[in-house]
Design a protein around this motif. Structure first.
Motif, short mmCIF file in Angstrom:
data_model
loop_
_atom_site.label_atom_id
_atom_site.label_comp_id
_atom_site.label_asym_id
_atom_site.label_seq_id
_atom_site.Cartn_x
_atom_site.Cartn_y
_atom_site.Cartn_z
N VAL A 44 0.88 -1.16 0.00
CA VAL A 44 0.00 0.00 0.00
C VAL A 44 0.92 1.21 0.00
O VAL A 44 1.71 1.40 0.93
N ILE A 45 0.86 1.99 -1.06
CA ILE A 45 1.76 3.12 -1.25
C ILE A 45 0.96 4.41 -1.23
O ILE A 45 0.01 4.56 -2.01
N GLU A 46 1.32 5.31 -0.37
CA GLU A 46 0.69 6.64 -0.36
C GLU A 46 1.61 7.59 -1.11
O GLU A 46 2.81 7.65 -0.85
N VAL A 47 1.05 8.33 -2.03
CA VAL A 47 1.85 9.26 -2.80
C VAL A 47 2.18 10.50 -1.99
O VAL A 47 1.56 10.78 -0.97
N GLY A 48 3.16 11.24 -2.46
CA GLY A 48 3.51 12.52 -1.85
C GLY A 48 2.76 13.62 -2.57
O GLY A 48 1.60 13.89 -2.31
N LEU A 49 3.41 14.23 -3.56
CA LEU A 49 2.76 15.26 -4.35
C LEU A 49 1.67 14.70 -5.24
O LEU A 49 0.67 15.34 -5.51
N THR A 67 -8.16 10.06 -2.87
CA THR A 67 -8.91 10.62 -1.74
C THR A 67 -9.21 12.08 -2.03
O THR A 67 -9.02 12.56 -3.14
N SER A 68 -9.62 12.81 -1.04
CA SER A 68 -10.00 14.21 -1.25
C SER A 68 -8.81 15.03 -1.76
O SER A 68 -7.66 14.75 -1.45
N ILE A 69 -9.12 16.02 -2.53
CA ILE A 69 -8.13 16.96 -3.06
C ILE A 69 -8.26 18.24 -2.25
O ILE A 69 -9.36 18.76 -2.05
N SER A 70 -7.11 18.74 -1.76
CA SER A 70 -7.16 19.97 -0.98
C SER A 70 -5.98 20.86 -1.36
O SER A 70 -5.17 20.52 -2.21
N PHE A 71 -5.91 22.01 -0.72
CA PHE A 71 -4.87 22.99 -1.03
C PHE A 71 -3.57 22.65 -0.31
O PHE A 71 -3.23 23.25 0.70
N ASP A 72 -2.85 21.67 -0.83
CA ASP A 72 -1.53 21.37 -0.29
C ASP A 72 -0.54 21.36 -1.44
O ASP A 72 -0.90 21.15 -2.59
N LEU A 77 1.91 22.30 -7.22
CA LEU A 77 0.75 21.72 -7.92
C LEU A 77 -0.21 22.75 -8.50
O LEU A 77 -0.97 22.43 -9.40
N GLY A 78 -0.21 23.97 -8.01
CA GLY A 78 -1.11 24.99 -8.52
C GLY A 78 -1.89 25.66 -7.42
O GLY A 78 -1.91 25.21 -6.28
N LYS A 79 -2.55 26.74 -7.79
CA LYS A 79 -3.27 27.57 -6.81
C LYS A 79 -4.75 27.23 -6.70
O LYS A 79 -5.41 27.63 -5.76
N THR A 80 -5.29 26.51 -7.70
CA THR A 80 -6.72 26.18 -7.66
C THR A 80 -6.91 24.67 -7.49
O THR A 80 -6.01 23.88 -7.81
N LEU A 81 -8.08 24.29 -7.02
CA LEU A 81 -8.37 22.86 -6.86
C LEU A 81 -8.34 22.14 -8.22
O LEU A 81 -7.92 20.99 -8.30
N ILE A 82 -8.75 22.82 -9.27
CA ILE A 82 -8.72 22.22 -10.61
C ILE A 82 -7.27 21.93 -11.02
O ILE A 82 -6.97 20.82 -11.50
N GLU A 83 -6.38 22.88 -10.84
CA GLU A 83 -4.96 22.66 -11.19
C GLU A 83 -4.37 21.51 -10.37
O GLU A 83 -3.68 20.64 -10.91
#
Length: 97
Positions: A44-49, A67-72, A77-83
């Motif tokens: 079971v591998i959890e990704v970083g970026l 899983t959920s996408i958040s501002f990290d 990765l970008g400034k918006t949730l879409i990016e």
């Protein structure tokens, strides 16, 4: 285990054009080497970026879960949730190759 990987890490760092290996990249390599030495069947591998910039994108998963996408990691990765979602989506699309 680290002594076994040290020459590889040093060789990659010597040729590095995008900077030295990060702690996450080295720890990921150590984890993969350990799992290989134990001949395990599943990981079971959890990704970083996530996405193409992630050290875990060398894995060809049989199952991927997003899983959920958040501002990290917004600086990468970008400034918006879409990016952010689009860059992270690359990882799951790599599973189809």
């Amino acid at each position: 285990m680290m002594e076994r990987l040290r020459p590889e890490v040093e060789a990659v760092n010597k040729k590095a054009t995008y900077g030295l290996l990060t702690t996450f990249e080295v720890m990921t390599a150590l984890g993969f080497a350990y799992f290989s030495s134990k001949q395990i069947d599943f990981q079971v591998i959890e990704v970083g970026l996530g996405g193409r910039l992630d050290a875990t994108n060398v894995v060809l998963p049989e199952v991927s879960i997003i899983t959920s996408i958040s501002f990290d990691h917004t600086e990468v990765l970008g400034k918006t949730l879409i990016e952010i979602a689009l860059k992270r989506w690359v990882l799951s699309s790599l599973a189809a190759r």
